[in-house]
Design a protein around this motif. Structure first.
Motif, short mmCIF file in Angstrom:
data_model
loop_
_atom_site.label_atom_id
_atom_site.label_comp_id
_atom_site.label_asym_id
_atom_site.label_seq_id
_atom_site.Cartn_x
_atom_site.Cartn_y
_atom_site.Cartn_z
N ILE A 98 65.36 71.61 18.59
CA ILE A 98 65.37 71.77 17.35
C ILE A 98 64.44 72.54 16.73
N ASP A 99 64.35 73.71 16.16
CA ASP A 99 63.42 74.80 15.84
C ASP A 99 63.42 74.91 14.37
N ASP A 100 62.58 74.37 13.64
CA ASP A 100 62.33 74.38 12.41
C ASP A 100 63.83 73.75 11.62
N TYR A 101 63.79 72.53 11.36
CA TYR A 101 64.78 72.08 10.87
C TYR A 101 64.91 71.92 9.06
N CYS A 102 63.90 72.59 8.78
CA CYS A 102 63.66 72.77 7.20
C CYS A 102 62.99 74.14 7.07
N LYS A 103 63.74 74.53 6.01
CA LYS A 103 63.52 75.97 5.74
C LYS A 103 62.13 76.23 5.03
N SER A 104 61.67 75.07 3.91
CA SER A 104 60.54 75.53 3.13
C SER A 104 60.25 74.18 2.67
N ARG A 105 58.93 74.31 1.96
CA ARG A 105 58.53 73.16 1.18
C ARG A 105 59.46 72.49 0.23
N ALA A 106 60.14 73.45 -0.56
CA ALA A 106 60.96 72.92 -1.57
C ALA A 106 62.03 72.17 -0.98
N ASP A 107 62.68 72.48 0.27
CA ASP A 107 63.79 72.01 0.86
C ASP A 107 63.23 70.49 1.24
N ALA A 108 62.28 70.46 1.76
CA ALA A 108 61.48 69.28 2.31
C ALA A 108 61.21 68.35 1.09
N ASP A 109 60.94 68.64 0.00
CA ASP A 109 60.69 67.91 -1.10
C ASP A 109 61.86 67.63 -1.87
N SER A 110 63.41 67.99 -1.31
CA SER A 110 64.39 67.46 -1.84
C SER A 110 64.98 66.20 -1.14
N PRO A 111 65.03 65.17 -1.83
CA PRO A 111 65.84 64.13 -1.12
C PRO A 111 67.25 64.47 -0.60
N VAL A 112 67.93 64.99 -1.37
CA VAL A 112 69.37 65.68 -0.81
C VAL A 112 69.15 66.39 0.46
N MET A 113 68.33 67.34 0.42
CA MET A 113 68.17 68.06 1.59
C MET A 113 67.72 67.33 2.89
N ARG A 114 66.86 66.24 2.48
CA ARG A 114 66.08 65.51 3.69
C ARG A 114 67.45 64.74 4.07
N GLU A 115 68.24 64.21 3.33
CA GLU A 115 69.08 63.30 4.01
C GLU A 115 70.26 64.06 4.61
N ASN A 116 70.61 65.27 4.15
CA ASN A 116 71.70 66.11 4.78
C ASN A 116 71.25 66.47 6.33
N THR A 117 69.85 67.09 6.30
CA THR A 117 69.33 67.31 7.62
C THR A 117 69.44 66.10 8.66
N TRP A 118 69.01 64.87 8.12
CA TRP A 118 69.11 63.78 8.78
C TRP A 118 70.38 63.47 9.29
N GLU A 119 71.48 63.37 8.40
CA GLU A 119 72.91 63.33 8.75
C GLU A 119 73.25 64.29 9.88
N TRP A 120 72.71 65.58 9.89
CA TRP A 120 73.22 66.63 10.56
C TRP A 120 72.61 66.37 12.09
N TYR A 121 71.35 65.79 12.21
CA TYR A 121 70.78 65.26 13.33
C TYR A 121 71.58 63.81 14.00
N SER A 122 71.72 63.07 13.10
CA SER A 122 71.81 61.63 13.91
C SER A 122 73.40 61.42 14.04
N SER A 123 74.43 62.28 13.31
CA SER A 123 75.61 62.08 13.49
C SER A 123 76.36 63.36 14.20
N GLY A 124 75.79 64.49 14.11
CA GLY A 124 76.08 65.56 15.08
C GLY A 124 75.48 65.88 16.33
#
Length: 200
Positions: A154-180
């Motif tokens: 997994i190469d850069d799961y997060c695009k930027s600090r703004a995405d990292a600071d977003s609870p929605v984006m963090r949850e979305n990324t975690w779901e992508w990893y954990s369920s997919g």
């Protein structure tokens, strides 16, 4: 510290000891620095153990090149029956890495007993004649039909600090990893995650 392998003394098989040795052996423009040696040794140990490795560094120090390009190259050169997934927040980023591995296999693969299977050589998904291959996945991209037993990178799961600071984006990324992504991995598949750590 692992010594730099002398170019004149390395044959193809000896270069497969570490990913950074393979890079030195095949790419005359590659220059191994101290952190590449450290990362390369950790990749080799992680793959051998079927473990997990997280590489967090500042941007632009070559972590994607060593982890998302040379690590898959090294794995498939050693074990062409293995399959590797390279995933990223951006599909194009993942495709770039998988395409470069494919192109190097076209050029150098025969020296390591690796050949691309006919008719399955698109930039984002391709296979070897031994049944292995590589697939590129973007955030929320599907992985159905491509089991992974060589490595999940997994190469850069997060695009930027703004995405990292977003609870929605963090949850979305975690779901992508954990369920997919996890669902496609065979037991004992190594995982390599590389990123700039924007958020705890």
């Amino acid at each position: 510290m692992t010594p730099r392998v002398p170019d004149a003394l390395v044959d193809d098989m000896a270069a497969l000891k570490y990913p950074h040795w393979l890079a030195e052996h095949l790419d005359p423009t590659w220059r191994t620095r101290a952190h590449h040696r450290l990362i390369g040794r950790e990749i080799a140990a992680t793959v051998a153990a079927g473990g997990k490795l997280i590489v967090t560094t500042p941007p632009q120090i070559g972590k994607s090149t060593i982890c998302a390009e040379w690590a898959p190259q090294w794995i498939l050169s050693k074990s062409p029956e293995r399959s590797v997934i390279v995933a990223s927040y951006g599909f194009r980023l993942a495709v770039r890495s998988v395409r470069r591995v494919r192109n190097r296999i076209r050029t150098f693969g025969a020296r390591f007993g690796v050949e691309l299977a006919a008719g399955t050589t698109s930039a984002d998904e391709w296979y070897t004649t031994k049944g292995g291959g590589a697939k590129a996945i973007g955030l929320n991209g599907g992985v159905t039909g491509f089991p992974c037993n060589g490595a999940m990178i997994i190469d850069d799961y997060c695009k930027s600090r703004a995405d990292a600071d977003s609870p929605v984006m963090r949850e979305n990324t975690w779901e992508w990893y954990s369920s997919g992504l996890i669902s496609r991995m065979a037991p004992g598949t190594p995982q390599i995650v590389l990123a700039t750590r924007w958020h705890p």
